[in-house]
Design a protein around this motif. Structure first.
Motif, PDB file in Angstrom:
ATOM      1  N   LEU A   1       0.757  -0.963  -0.181  1.00 29.65           N
ATOM      2  CA  LEU A   1      -0.783   0.172   0.338  1.00 29.65           C
ATOM      3  C   LEU A   1       1.002   0.955   0.024  1.00 29.65           C
ATOM      4  O   LEU A   1       2.086   1.377   0.479  1.00 29.65           O
ATOM      5  N   THR A   2       0.491   2.422  -0.990  1.00 31.74           N
ATOM      6  CA  THR A   2       1.078   3.492  -0.649  1.00 31.74           C
ATOM      7  C   THR A   2       0.773   4.992   0.260  1.00 31.74           C
ATOM      8  O   THR A   2       1.055   5.451   0.438  1.00 31.74           O
ATOM      9  N   GLY A   3      -0.356   4.469   0.467  1.00 31.41           N
ATOM     10  CA  GLY A   3      -1.397   5.305   1.955  1.00 31.41           C
ATOM     11  C   GLY A   3      -1.472   6.345   1.341  1.00 31.41           C
ATOM     12  O   GLY A   3      -1.680   7.436   1.535  1.00 31.41           O
ATOM     13  N   LYS A   4      -2.223   5.985  -0.091  1.00 29.26           N
ATOM     14  CA  LYS A   4      -2.708   6.969  -1.218  1.00 29.26           C
ATOM     15  C   LYS A   4      -3.993   6.015  -2.043  1.00 29.26           C
ATOM     16  O   LYS A   4      -4.279   4.645  -1.843  1.00 29.26           O
ATOM     17  N   VAL A   5      -5.490   6.932  -2.452  1.00 29.14           N
ATOM     18  CA  VAL A   5      -6.535   5.983  -2.810  1.00 29.14           C
ATOM     19  C   VAL A   5      -6.068   6.878  -4.405  1.00 29.14           C
ATOM     20  O   VAL A   5      -5.630   7.456  -4.647  1.00 29.14           O
ATOM     21  N   SER A   6      -6.369   6.372  -5.496  1.00 25.78           N
ATOM     22  CA  SER A   6      -6.446   6.176  -6.664  1.00 25.78           C
ATOM     23  C   SER A   6      -8.067   6.818  -6.919  1.00 25.78           C
ATOM     24  O   SER A   6      -8.487   6.010  -6.809  1.00 25.78           O
ATOM     25  N   GLY A   7      -8.347   8.018  -7.443  1.00 27.38           N
ATOM     26  CA  GLY A   7      -9.467   8.564  -8.136  1.00 27.38           C
ATOM     27  C   GLY A   7     -10.152   9.136  -6.682  1.00 27.38           C
ATOM     28  O   GLY A   7      -9.544   9.436  -6.155  1.00 27.38           O
TER      29      GLY A   7
END
Length: 306
Positions: free
Chosen positions: A221-227
């Motif tokens: 997990l990058t710690g971000k959400v996509s979109g």
């Protein structure tokens, strides 16, 4: 208020005293009770009261104001712990109904992001932010980005582990199964994550489902959400979009949620239901379910079946 509403009272046990108090509130607001019947459900009892109410009166200017006043009086009565919902007959009598639910703390018992945060050692911080966001004290999108950032570096495998921890709310499977068997449309929309909701939606046979996508790169997990974030405006939009795509009028829709992120969706529905919700949500909901039984919604929407 025209006679286009039905009162549904429900509790684990409905006492004669509770029902007498409920009838007194209804008649005190000028409504006559055209008929009354009792129902038995798993874990609760219900009494359905068909109403005939005046279109004018009580010094209130609009049908919406009169309906709000009646609902407020029924909530304040709180007779014997019973809840009473005043439900539009456009929903109860519809041949096909559209039911849309929040996921975390509604369709399921937990908050998924808190389960994920436990793996990152940030559960206390995330829980505090989640609770503030659900009370409406924080912008949801901003709070989501803050909480997801604490998950950076977790291996993708934690998603499967968390998926196995999920517990459906009591009555959730009955609600979906009975509604689907009767030809109705059931959807879930979540400020949580598609990696959890998608397999759950497939398992339950939901017609529609939408949640945020956690960004994953190289198995972590990058710690971000996509979109774009699935926020309160998105939830309301999906209610309108999916019900229209299903050929179901908004007058035959019900939305169920527990937090501030659900308020627009609940307001857009013919019946907005607060499920064991935060006080700010209960205060503006059309109806409340304050029992741990999600299938009270079946009684409200008049969905029958074995």
């Amino acid at each position: 208020m025209p006679s286009t509403f039905t009162a549904v009272s429900y509790a684990r046990t409905l006492t004669p005293e509770a029902l007498a108090a409920i009838r007194a509130v209804l008649t005190g607001h000028g409504c006559s009770i055209a008929s009354e019947r009792s129902e038995k459900h798993p874990g609760f009892e219900a009494v359905v009261l068909e109403l005939a109410c005046p279109a004018e009166g009580a010094g209130l200017d609009t049908t919406a104001e009169r309906l709000a006043a009646l609902r407020k009086a029924l909530t304040e009565a709180g007779a014997g712990g019973a809840g009473t919902a005043v439900v539009p007959n456009s929903l109860r009598s519809a041949d096909r109904k559209f039911i849309i639910m929040d996921v975390d703390s509604t369709l399921i018992q937990q908050e998924v992001i808190e389960l994920l945060a436990a793996h990152a050692g940030t559960e206390a911080e995330v829980t505090k932010v989640t609770e503030a966001a659900m009370r409406g004290e924080l912008d949801f999108a901003e709070s989501l980005h803050h909480r997801v950032a604490t998950l950076a570096g977790l291996p993708e495998s934690v998603l499967a582990e968390v998926g196995e921890q999920i517990k459906l709310s009591v009555g959730a499977e009955r609600l979906v199964a009975k509604a689907k068997a009767a030809g109705h449309v059931v959807a879930a929309v979540s400020g949580g994550f598609s990696q959890i909701l998608t397999p759950l939606a497939e398992r339950l046979g939901l017609d529609y489902a939408l949640a945020n996508d956690l960004e994953i790169i190289d198995g972590h997990l990058t710690g971000k959400v996509s979109g774009a974030v699935v926020d309160r405006a998105t939830k309301a939009l999906q209610l309108r979009t999916w019900s229209a795509a299903s050929g179901i009028a908004q007058a035959a829709t019900m939305a169920i949620g527990d937090g501030a992120n659900d308020l627009d969706m609940m307001a857009a529905a013919a019946l907005g239901v607060a499920f064991n919700a935060k006080p700010a949500v209960r205060a503006v909901a059309d109806a409340q379910i304050n029992l741990p039984n999600l299938d009270v919604a079946l009684a409200l929407a008049n969905i029958q079946g074995a």
